[in-house]
Design an enzyme around this catalytic site. Structure first.
Site, PDB file in Angstrom:
ATOM      1  N   HIS A  26       0.826  -1.385  -0.065  1.00  0.00           N
ATOM      2  CA  HIS A  26       0.043  -0.109   0.056  1.00  0.00           C
ATOM      3  C   HIS A  26       0.885   1.212  -0.020  1.00  0.00           C
ATOM      4  O   HIS A  26       0.468   2.396  -0.556  1.00  0.00           O
ATOM      5  CB  HIS A  26      -0.991  -0.025   1.207  1.00  0.00           C
ATOM      6  CG  HIS A  26      -0.385   0.362   2.412  1.00  0.00           C
ATOM      7  ND1 HIS A  26      -0.117  -0.776   3.614  1.00  0.00           N
ATOM      8  CD2 HIS A  26      -0.137   1.549   3.069  1.00  0.00           C
ATOM      9  CE1 HIS A  26       0.290   0.023   4.481  1.00  0.00           C
ATOM     10  NE2 HIS A  26       0.561   1.370   4.293  1.00  0.00           N
ATOM     11  N   SER A  56       4.488   2.390   7.764  1.00  0.00           N
ATOM     12  CA  SER A  56       4.148   1.213   7.106  1.00  0.00           C
ATOM     13  C   SER A  56       5.323   0.883   6.240  1.00  0.00           C
ATOM     14  O   SER A  56       6.041   1.546   5.631  1.00  0.00           O
ATOM     15  CB  SER A  56       3.002   1.589   6.123  1.00  0.00           C
ATOM     16  OG  SER A  56       1.881   1.805   6.780  1.00  0.00           O
ATOM     17  N   ASP A 102       0.080  -7.421   1.591  1.00  0.00           N
ATOM     18  CA  ASP A 102       0.397  -6.056   1.622  1.00  0.00           C
ATOM     19  C   ASP A 102       1.832  -6.181   1.877  1.00  0.00           C
ATOM     20  O   ASP A 102       2.507  -5.384   2.539  1.00  0.00           O
ATOM     21  CB  ASP A 102      -0.293  -5.286   2.691  1.00  0.00           C
ATOM     22  CG  ASP A 102       0.074  -4.088   2.757  1.00  0.00           C
ATOM     23  OD1 ASP A 102       0.295  -3.557   1.726  1.00  0.00           O
ATOM     24  OD2 ASP A 102      -0.319  -3.309   3.848  1.00  0.00           O
TER      25      ASP A 102
END
Length: 272
Positions: free
Chosen positions: A88, A185, A119
């Site tokens: 992402h 992230s 992911d």
């Protein structure tokens, strides 16, 4: 009988051990070989020194026809520039850069592989001699294990936080108390042996210290032969999408009759 290996003799690594008995009758045959592994636990301060293996990722792209910019984290897994991050972080991006701990910037040259469901993504930059992270075994993680997270929350590069594994989800995801924020992230989640056991990926904003990481074992089955540019991944995932919205003629008006042979042609502005 027992034998204690003196302090300082062993370093982290794998060892084998054999014994034989000795008495008035002589020596017995040697036992079979036994194998064990010695690993030294590190402190949070020790692991904090791994910031040279982390990167800040910044991307530009288009989502629903609108230009956007975003940032995330990543870490090296090979000395020739392979970097792990979350999918992402690069989703809908058409170009991006990686900033090393020392401030040097590199363009993202390609996406070697990705898995949207898990992911995860592996991207590539040019260069050699990059310091790398050691991958651990996320199947051996237990609730209560201490962990250290390193990433770039809100673009604040190479922030270190610590916590514990608070839950193991059925899909393998690791729930942790180590604080992370948007921008974390793609960062590395370390065990106390300095091994990466997860890729920090999510947090629940409505809760306190409910954060999550993708287990690093998912990386072992990731196909890294894709070798596409960010723009090619965008085209693959968003077929038919225009990188830029089409501009429209503002003046002269459709069907206008002009009294000059030197008209001014005006178009709408296009974001990005």
């Amino acid at each position: 009988t027992a034998y204690t290996v003196p302090a300082g003799v062993l370093s982290s690594g794998s060892y084998s051990w054999q014994v034989a008995a000795h008495g008035p009758g002589g020596w017995s045959a040697w036992s079979g070989a036994f194998f064990f592994e010695a690993r030294a636990k590190l402190t949070t301060s020790d692991i904090a020194k791994y910031v040279d293996r982390m990167v800040l990722i910044e991307v530009n792209g288009f989502e629903d026809g609108e230009a956007f910019s975003a940032s995330g984290s990543g870490f090296f897994i090979s000395s020739d520039g392979r970097i792990v991050t979350n999918y992402h972080v690069i989703d809908a991006a058409t170009q991006g850069t990686v900033t090393l701990n020392g401030g040097q910037k590199h363009d993202i040259s390609s996406v070697l592989g990705y898995n949207k469901d898990q992911d995860l993504a592996v991207i590539q930059i040019s260069g050699t001699g990059f310091p790398i992270c050691t991958l651990g075994d996320s199947s051996k993680v237990a609730v209560g294990d201490p962990v250290v997270a390193i990433g770039s929350p809100l673009g604040i590069q190479n922030t270190v936080s610590e916590g514990i594994v608070s839950k193991l989800w059925e899909d393998g995801s690791l729930q942790i108390t180590a604080p992370i924020s948007p921008g974390s992230s793609g960062g590395a989640l370390f065990n106390m042996y300095g091994e990466v056991i997860g890729v920090t990926a999510w947090k629940i904003l409505a809760g306190e210290s409910i954060n999550g990481a993708v287990p690093v074992n998912f990386l072992r089955s990731l196909d890294t032969t894709l070798n596409l540019t960010l723009a090619q991944v965008f085209q693959k995932e968003y077929p038919g999408a225009h990188v830029l919205p089409a501009p429209a003629l503002v003046s002269p008006a459709q069907g206008a009759v002009l009294s000059t042979l030197t008209p001014v042609i005006s178009w709408t502005a296009v974001p990005g």
